[in-house]
Motif scaffolding. Structure first.
Motif, short mmCIF file in Angstrom:
data_model
loop_
_atom_site.label_atom_id
_atom_site.label_comp_id
_atom_site.label_asym_id
_atom_site.label_seq_id
_atom_site.Cartn_x
_atom_site.Cartn_y
_atom_site.Cartn_z
N SER A 114 -12.46 -7.68 7.51
CA SER A 114 -12.67 -6.49 8.34
C SER A 114 -13.63 -5.49 7.72
O SER A 114 -14.23 -4.68 8.43
N GLY A 115 -13.74 -5.50 6.39
CA GLY A 115 -14.60 -4.54 5.73
C GLY A 115 -14.03 -3.14 5.65
O GLY A 115 -14.76 -2.17 5.42
N LEU A 116 -12.71 -3.02 5.84
CA LEU A 116 -12.09 -1.68 5.76
C LEU A 116 -12.31 -1.05 4.40
O LEU A 116 -12.50 0.17 4.29
N GLU A 117 -12.30 -1.86 3.35
CA GLU A 117 -12.49 -1.32 2.01
C GLU A 117 -13.88 -0.73 1.86
O GLU A 117 -14.06 0.35 1.26
N GLU A 118 -14.90 -1.39 2.41
CA GLU A 118 -16.27 -0.89 2.31
C GLU A 118 -16.45 0.38 3.12
O GLU A 118 -17.18 1.28 2.72
N ARG A 119 -15.80 0.46 4.27
CA ARG A 119 -15.96 1.64 5.12
C ARG A 119 -15.35 2.89 4.49
O ARG A 119 -15.89 3.99 4.62
N VAL A 120 -14.21 2.73 3.84
CA VAL A 120 -13.50 3.89 3.29
C VAL A 120 -13.81 4.08 1.81
O VAL A 120 -13.74 5.19 1.29
N GLY A 121 -14.15 2.99 1.14
CA GLY A 121 -14.37 3.03 -0.29
C GLY A 121 -13.17 2.54 -1.08
O GLY A 121 -13.23 2.43 -2.30
N ASN A 122 -12.08 2.24 -0.37
CA ASN A 122 -10.87 1.72 -1.00
C ASN A 122 -9.98 1.08 0.07
O ASN A 122 -10.34 1.07 1.24
N LEU A 123 -8.83 0.56 -0.37
CA LEU A 123 -7.89 -0.09 0.55
C LEU A 123 -6.73 0.84 0.92
O LEU A 123 -5.61 0.37 1.13
N ALA A 124 -7.00 2.12 1.02
CA ALA A 124 -5.94 3.07 1.34
C ALA A 124 -5.33 2.78 2.71
O ALA A 124 -4.10 2.83 2.87
N ILE A 125 -6.17 2.48 3.71
CA ILE A 125 -5.65 2.20 5.05
C ILE A 125 -4.82 0.93 5.04
O ILE A 125 -3.75 0.86 5.65
N ALA A 126 -5.30 -0.09 4.32
CA ALA A 126 -4.54 -1.33 4.23
C ALA A 126 -3.20 -1.10 3.53
O ALA A 126 -2.17 -1.66 3.91
N THR A 127 -3.19 -0.26 2.49
CA THR A 127 -1.95 0.07 1.80
C THR A 127 -0.97 0.78 2.71
O THR A 127 0.24 0.53 2.69
N LEU A 128 -1.51 1.67 3.56
CA LEU A 128 -0.67 2.34 4.55
C LEU A 128 0.08 1.33 5.40
O LEU A 128 1.27 1.50 5.70
N PHE A 129 -0.60 0.23 5.77
CA PHE A 129 0.03 -0.79 6.61
C PHE A 129 0.92 -1.73 5.80
O PHE A 129 2.05 -2.02 6.21
N THR A 130 0.44 -2.22 4.67
CA THR A 130 1.22 -3.22 3.92
C THR A 130 2.53 -2.64 3.40
O THR A 130 3.50 -3.37 3.19
N SER A 131 2.57 -1.34 3.17
CA SER A 131 3.80 -0.72 2.68
C SER A 131 4.79 -0.44 3.80
O SER A 131 5.92 -0.02 3.54
N SER A 132 4.39 -0.69 5.06
CA SER A 132 5.17 -0.22 6.20
C SER A 132 6.35 -1.13 6.52
O SER A 132 6.48 -2.25 6.01
N TYR A 133 7.17 -0.65 7.44
CA TYR A 133 8.34 -1.37 7.93
C TYR A 133 7.94 -2.62 8.71
O TYR A 133 8.77 -3.51 8.91
N VAL A 134 6.67 -2.70 9.13
CA VAL A 134 6.22 -3.85 9.91
C VAL A 134 6.39 -5.14 9.11
O VAL A 134 6.96 -6.12 9.60
N LEU A 135 5.90 -5.16 7.87
CA LEU A 135 6.03 -6.36 7.05
C LEU A 135 7.49 -6.63 6.69
O LEU A 135 7.90 -7.79 6.59
N THR A 136 8.26 -5.58 6.50
CA THR A 136 9.70 -5.77 6.22
C THR A 136 10.37 -6.48 7.39
O THR A 136 11.13 -7.44 7.20
N PHE A 137 10.09 -6.03 8.60
CA PHE A 137 10.72 -6.62 9.77
C PHE A 137 10.19 -8.02 10.06
O PHE A 137 10.95 -8.91 10.45
N MET A 138 8.89 -8.23 9.87
CA MET A 138 8.33 -9.57 10.09
C MET A 138 8.92 -10.57 9.10
O MET A 138 9.21 -11.72 9.47
N ALA A 139 9.13 -10.16 7.86
CA ALA A 139 9.77 -11.04 6.89
C ALA A 139 11.20 -11.33 7.29
O ALA A 139 11.73 -12.43 7.05
#
Length: 413
Positions: A114-139
């Motif tokens: 997706s290139g989110l890291e290049e757009r923002v300069g880091n993976l902060a947005i991805a971290t926002l998602f990976t830390s979320s309840y979404v992955l907890t519930f999907m697991a």
């Protein structure tokens, strides 16, 4: 004469090695990109481990469903299990874990592409998602078809070529509907969104019409397959009873009896049950719970997607410029219509937030290159939401509570 156990700088080997390790840790935390990569992976692992479990009785029973008694809805995955001889608990557990690992892998690959890291300069947005309840519930949904359906949708989103994605979709979409007809509401809209975005990014009118034809044809294929599956795939009471006896004779677990009742239900039965559920106080309690667990993440993703569209959507999009946000919002909130057909309210809310992230990743992957400026306030908000994410977890099935870090009981088990 120098000691054999000392280095040329006078330090002992153990202290020198400790210094090297500490130096590497400092390097990770001293570099912004390395730090957010570390957070995205670490917090993602924590989110998964909070809810990871073996398939419950419902998932184990659903894995037995196949075409041994004629064509039935939701039978494709179970038929494949039967061909491979996957019928018992241990084998289903292994396959379910593999399915989830593949889902995580393709989600990570989409994030990278997706290139989110290049757009923002880091993976902060991805971290926002990976830390979320979404992955907890999907697991927590180990063994459910949701994981396979989401994986198939992500694989289609990864196909950059519009024509190749269309031809792949002609195979993948019907197969996904044969796995579970809920794909039409849960994940097909985000696939359709990718075609709308492609159309907006096409400068040539003829190519734009071609994209519209692709989207319309794929929609018709999905709708027709769903109607056929729902009408022709319903099991009669006699078929359900035969299937029930067959499952009891071959499995090494106690089947979920409620699953067999659901097989007999028609579309109108499900609609009546879902409509009644929405009129209960409990449904609104789950809605409030979802707002607490998922609201900050969803609001953040919608905000970043809005900023991407405002800053990077080319002027050549014309009238299609208005279609893209409409298609994105439809994809994000389409899973909410599942409330009319099923009672797993929190499950549909989780799906909506997952689709929101898929839309954001698709936007970032296909829109023209260009950075999104993040202020200190943006990063502080993300840190705040990540803290909420890591502390969340109420609402899992079977009265299960989230596992706290460091997850020793499940690891040793």
């Amino acid at each position: 004469m120098p000691s054999k156990t000392a280095h040329h700088d006078g330090r002992r080997p153990g202290l020198a090695e400790f210094g090297n390790v500490f130096g590497r840790i400092r390097a990770v935390f001293g570099n912004e990109r390395s730090f957010w990569r570390f957070c995205a992976v670490t917090f993602g692992f924590i989110s998964i481990m909070k809810g990871l479990r073996f398939p419950n009785a419902w998932a184990l029973t659903q894995a037995q469903l196949g075409y041994s008694h004629g064509f039935v809805k939701r039978g494709l995955l179970g038929e494949l299990n039967g061909v491979l001889g996957i019928r018992h608990r241990v084998a289903i557990n292994g396959v379910s874990l593999l399915e989830f690992l593949i889902f995580v892998a393709v989600l990570a690959w989409l994030t990278y592409r997706s290139g989110l890291e290049e757009r923002v300069g880091n993976l902060a947005i991805a971290t926002l998602f990976t830390s979320s309840y979404v992955l907890t519930f999907m697991a927590h949904l180990a063994g459910y078809t949701d994981i396979v359906l989401a994986t198939l949708a992500i694989l289609l989103l990864l196909v950059r070529s519009t024509s190749r994605r269309f031809y792949a979709g002609l195979v993948v979409v019907p197969a996904a509907i044969l796995i579970h007809e809920s794909f039409l509401l849960m994940y097909f809209p985000v696939v359709l969104f990718s075609f709308v975005l492609d159309g907006a990014l096409e400068a040539d009118c003829i190519r734009r019409r071609k994209v519209a034809v692709y989207a319309l044809a794929l929609t018709m294929a999905g709708v027709c397959m769903t109607l056929f599956t729902a009408l022709a795939g319903r099991m009669s009471s006699a078929q359900v009873d035969q299937f029930h006896d067959e499952v009891l004779s071959r499995v090494d677990f106690t089947p979920q009896e409620e699953f067999f009742t659901v097989l007999k239900a028609s579309f109108w039965d499900n609609l009546g049950m879902g409509s009644h559920r929405i009129r209960t106080l409990r449904w609104y309690g789950v809605l409030l719970l979802a707002g607490c667990l998922l609201g900050p993440v969803l609001i953040s993703i919608l905000n970043y997607g809005r900023r991407l569209l405002l800053q990077r959507m080319p002027a050549t999009a014309g009238a299609w410029r208005r279609y893209v946000p409409v298609a994105a919002l439809f994809a994000i909130f389409a899973p909410e219509f599942m409330h009319l057909l099923g009672i797993d309210a929190l499950r549909w809310h989780v799906c909506s937030v997952l689709v929101a992230y898929l839309c954001l990743a698709t936007l970032s992957m296909r829109l023209p290159q260009g950075a999104i400026r993040f202020s200190n306030a943006d990063l502080r908000w993300i840190v705040f939401v990540v803290a909420l994410n890591l502390s969340s977890g109420f609402g899992l099935y079977n009265q299960m509570q989230i596992r706290p870090y460091p997850f020793f009981p499940i690891l040793f088990h």
